[in-house]
Design an enzyme around this catalytic site. Structure first.
Site, PDB file in Angstrom:
ATOM      1  N   ASP A   1      26.625   2.498  18.311  1.00 21.20           N
ATOM      2  CA  ASP A   1      26.619   1.036  18.340  1.00 21.20           C
ATOM      3  C   ASP A   1      26.707   0.450  16.939  1.00 21.20           C
ATOM      4  OD1 ASP A   1      26.636  -0.290  20.770  1.00 21.20           O
ATOM      5  OD2 ASP A   1      24.490  -0.005  21.115  1.00 21.20           O
TER       6      ASP A   1
ATOM      7  N   GLU B   1      29.801  -5.463  20.731  1.00 12.70           N
ATOM      8  CA  GLU B   1      29.626  -6.430  21.812  1.00 12.70           C
ATOM      9  C   GLU B   1      30.576  -7.612  21.639  1.00 12.70           C
ATOM     10  OE1 GLU B   1      25.469  -7.476  22.172  1.00 12.70           O
ATOM     11  OE2 GLU B   1      24.860  -5.377  22.385  1.00 12.70           O
TER      12      GLU B   1
ATOM     13  N   ASP C   1      21.992   0.656  20.151  1.00 15.13           N
ATOM     14  CA  ASP C   1      21.041  -0.104  19.326  1.00 15.13           C
ATOM     15  C   ASP C   1      19.781  -0.423  20.130  1.00 15.13           C
ATOM     16  OD1 ASP C   1      22.135  -2.029  20.968  1.00 15.13           O
ATOM     17  OD2 ASP C   1      22.579  -3.467  19.367  1.00 15.13           O
ATOM     18  N   SER C   2      19.771  -0.034  21.407  1.00 15.36           N
ATOM     19  CA  SER C   2      18.528  -0.078  22.193  1.00 15.36           C
ATOM     20  C   SER C   2      17.453   0.765  21.506  1.00 15.36           C
ATOM     21  CB  SER C   2      18.783   0.420  23.617  1.00 15.36           C
ATOM     22  OG  SER C   2      19.478   1.652  23.599  1.00 15.36           O
TER      23      SER C   2
ATOM     24  N   LYS D   1      30.845   1.270  19.246  1.00 19.96           N
ATOM     25  CA  LYS D   1      30.789   0.258  20.307  1.00 19.96           C
ATOM     26  C   LYS D   1      30.370  -1.068  19.678  1.00 19.96           C
ATOM     27  CE  LYS D   1      27.443   0.121  23.655  1.00 19.96           C
ATOM     28  NZ  LYS D   1      26.790  -1.179  23.403  1.00 19.96           N
TER      29      LYS D   1
ATOM     30  N   GLU E   1      27.781  -4.863  31.480  1.00 25.26           N
ATOM     31  CA  GLU E   1      26.322  -4.878  31.674  1.00 25.26           C
ATOM     32  C   GLU E   1      25.906  -6.086  32.508  1.00 25.26           C
ATOM     33  OE1 GLU E   1      23.882  -4.122  28.227  1.00 25.26           O
ATOM     34  OE2 GLU E   1      22.034  -4.656  29.302  1.00 25.26           O
TER      35      GLU E   1
HETATM   36  O1  KIV Z   1      22.193  -0.115  23.220  1.00 21.69           O
HETATM   37  C1  KIV Z   1      22.385   0.417  24.324  1.00 21.69           C
HETATM   38  O2  KIV Z   1      21.665   1.328  24.742  1.00 21.69           O
HETATM   39  C2  KIV Z   1      23.492  -0.072  25.130  1.00 21.69           C
HETATM   40  C3  KIV Z   1      23.592   0.406  26.536  1.00 21.69           C
HETATM   41  C4  KIV Z   1      22.534  -0.201  27.355  1.00 21.69           C
HETATM   42  C5  KIV Z   1      24.949   0.190  27.106  1.00 21.69           C
HETATM   43  O3  KIV Z   1      24.274  -0.855  24.663  1.00 21.69           O
END
Ligand code: KIV
Length: 274
Positions: free
Chosen positions: A88, A120, A49-50, A118, A186
């Site tokens: 994510d 959090e 989600d970055s 993924k 992280e």
């Molecule tokens: O969203 C993302 O890119 C991440 C990584 C930094 C692990 O969660």
């Protein structure tokens, strides 16, 4: 499976089996061309989600939507044939209840072809992780600095120092026991990351967590030097593509202004010679 039957796209079980072995190589990707570029070199590709900050110019990951993740996930899937694709779950798509998490995780997997999601969270997300895994959704957990909680964490700070140390160990154990096949650590002190890596039976994938993790992940635009708004301490720029791109754009602009581009070889004759 390939035509020869010798290779296939990696699955969560393959990543789990890498615990304690050769380091797991992971990068993010958000588009087909970058997915194609990283696929032969990576064990796992994360549609993070970055993407909201890196490609969409958002101030944090909080504004990322399911629709954005589906669109970027579909693009990345078209570029992968080797690495496991993990996608994510965006902020607000899983925290409410295990049922909400299942609905959205199933959509992400069905519409993108991702092999896992993924999310959090540690102890407080363990029930949700177990719920998803029991229903066929492999989960990669993400603990330590969890960017979707930036407002409650009070910024993008190192996690797990002082009283936070025992909490983070409990988080790692909880997600492993809940059935996650791996866990991102992280911005965690190196010694603590090493301790967690030794304690849990699933691979740890570090970002700002030292060299002792079972694998490493970076945001691809960071390590290529394409994202220049800021550079976290844990990022190493393995390339300077932003500088190269800027120089190329400046050359193009200059040549257009002096009419040296397009040249004859880029232009079409009125008649084709027979
Ligand atoms: O969203 C993302 O890119 C991440 C990584 C930094 C692990 O969660």
């Amino acid at each position: 499976m390939s035509a020869t039957g010798t290779s296939r796209q990696k699955m969560p079980a393959d990543i789990l089996a890498m615990k304690g072995g050769a380091p797991i190589v992971c990068l993010t990707a958000y588009t087909t061309p970058i997915a194609k570029l990283v696929d032969p070199h990576c064990d796992l590709v994360l549609v993070g989600d970055s993407v909201g900050m890196v490609l969409h110019g958002l101030p944090s990951t909080l504004g990322v939507t399911m629709e954005m993740m589906v669109m970027h996930g579909q693009a990345v899937a078209r570029g992968l044939s080797n690495a496991l694709m993990v996608i994510d779950m965006p902020f607000g798509s899983y925290e409410e209840s295990p049922a909400q998490a299942f609905r959205n995780a199933a959509r992400l997997m069905a519409e993108t072809g991702a092999g896992a999601v993924k999310l959090e969270g540690g102890v407080h997300m363990a029930e949700t992780i177990a719920f998803l895994v029991a229903r066929g959704i492999p989960v990669m957990a993400h603990i330590g600095l969890t960017p979707q909680s930036v407002n409650t964490l009070g910024g993008y700070k190192v996690q797990g120092r002082g009283e936070g140390r025992a909490r983070l160990i409990a988080d790692a154990k909880a997600v492993a026991e809940a059935g996650a096949f791996s866990v991102v650590l992280e911005k965690v002190p190196q010694g603590l990351a090493d301790e967690i890596t030794a304690e849990v039976a699933i691979p740890t994938v570090g970002i700002g967590a030292g060299a002792g993790c079972d694998g490493q992940v970076l945001v691809v635009d960071d390590m290529l030097g394409l994202f220049a708004d800021f550079k976290p301490k844990f990022v190493k720029r393995f390339g300077q593509l932003g500088v190269a791109a800027e120089a190329a754009v400046a050359d193009y602009a200059a040549e257009v202004r002096e009419r040296s581009f397009p040249a004859a070889e880029h232009s079409f004759a009125d008649e084709v010679k027979k």
